[in-house]
Scaffold this motif. Sequence first.
Motif, PDB file in Angstrom:
ATOM      1  N   LEU A 243      49.918  73.801  73.245  1.00 24.84           N
ATOM      2  CA  LEU A 243      50.554  73.661  71.922  1.00 24.84           C
ATOM      3  C   LEU A 243      51.870  72.861  72.203  1.00 24.84           C
ATOM      4  O   LEU A 243      52.033  71.834  71.257  1.00 24.84           O
ATOM      5  CB  LEU A 243      50.808  75.151  71.555  1.00 24.84           C
ATOM      6  N   LEU A 244      52.336  72.955  73.175  1.00 29.66           N
ATOM      7  CA  LEU A 244      53.620  72.356  73.531  1.00 29.66           C
ATOM      8  C   LEU A 244      53.326  70.764  73.790  1.00 29.66           C
ATOM      9  O   LEU A 244      54.014  69.726  73.607  1.00 29.66           O
ATOM     10  CB  LEU A 244      54.441  72.826  74.848  1.00 29.66           C
ATOM     11  N   GLY A 245      52.149  70.658  74.276  1.00 27.59           N
ATOM     12  CA  GLY A 245      51.508  69.139  74.981  1.00 27.59           C
ATOM     13  C   GLY A 245      51.399  68.318  73.539  1.00 27.59           C
ATOM     14  O   GLY A 245      51.807  67.174  73.250  1.00 27.59           O
ATOM     15  N   ILE A 246      50.901  68.960  72.460  1.00 24.13           N
ATOM     16  CA  ILE A 246      50.362  68.119  71.424  1.00 24.13           C
ATOM     17  C   ILE A 246      51.359  68.158  70.170  1.00 24.13           C
ATOM     18  O   ILE A 246      51.425  67.406  69.209  1.00 24.13           O
ATOM     19  CB  ILE A 246      49.167  68.719  70.788  1.00 24.13           C
ATOM     20  N   LEU A 247      52.215  69.097  70.280  1.00 27.83           N
ATOM     21  CA  LEU A 247      53.487  69.532  69.077  1.00 27.83           C
ATOM     22  C   LEU A 247      54.437  68.296  68.766  1.00 27.83           C
ATOM     23  O   LEU A 247      54.472  67.878  67.795  1.00 27.83           O
ATOM     24  CB  LEU A 247      54.195  70.700  69.185  1.00 27.83           C
TER      25      LEU A 247
END
Length: 270
Positions: A243-247
């Motif tokens: 989630l944090l990688g693509i957000l």
Amino acid sequence: MRKYAVLVALVAVILVFLAPFALVLLNAVKTPQDYASVGPLALPTHVSFEGVKAFWIRADFGRTLVNSLVISGAVAVLGVGFSLLNAYALGVGRIRGRRWFLAAFLVANLVPQESLIYPLYHIATELDLYDSQLAVIIIFTAIQSAFGTFLLSSVLAEFPPELLDAAAMDGAGRLRTLVRVVAPVSRPTIAVLFTFFFIWTWNELFIPLIFLVSNSNQTVPLALALLQGEHDLDATATSASALLGILPAVLFFLVFQRTLTRGVTAGAVK
């Protein structure tokens, strides 16, 4: 009736594409105990950010986020700048050997990155740039500029000559014509290139994996890959990392979505 059928089909396609993101978000806000008891598809019994917090601390995500923003932003700005200068010379200036230059840029786009690693590594070590963000910025700027030059050259080759003649009659030199006339008119295409360059650089893994060996220089994709290889992450922490990688990239795309849409449709109308 056909209109509603097309609408239903589009909604179904959108839901299929959004399903993986929803699943990642769903599991990122679960506790490991909650995930083990209700499974990956059920709603969480209560929202918890323990997985997000644990991953943020373990990956030092704030630092890697800044690294990715600096590298991607610098490459996007420099790549667009060099692409515009090159394309102005090739598309508007029509310099000698224009076709050969365009062929060279086209071939440069077709060369796989793997074949460039050893000479780039040798040059970086000789210039004392290995394991530095500057080396990655220079490499990606050259790679993105090759594509940007090829694309912008074809766009500027069709630039309205009336505007160039009007600028020349007003006494504008080449640089002033570029800044005051060509760049503003080509702004939609430039915005598209800027968005693409940022997202492409953000998602790159192979070259940062080779050139950024220190933890303090790692980008987000590199930190995610190395962390999952070194540590045994539970399912919630893994979902939080995804989630944090693509957000950030998704947020960047949403911010520039209108600009991107205008740039794509700009060439459809003369």
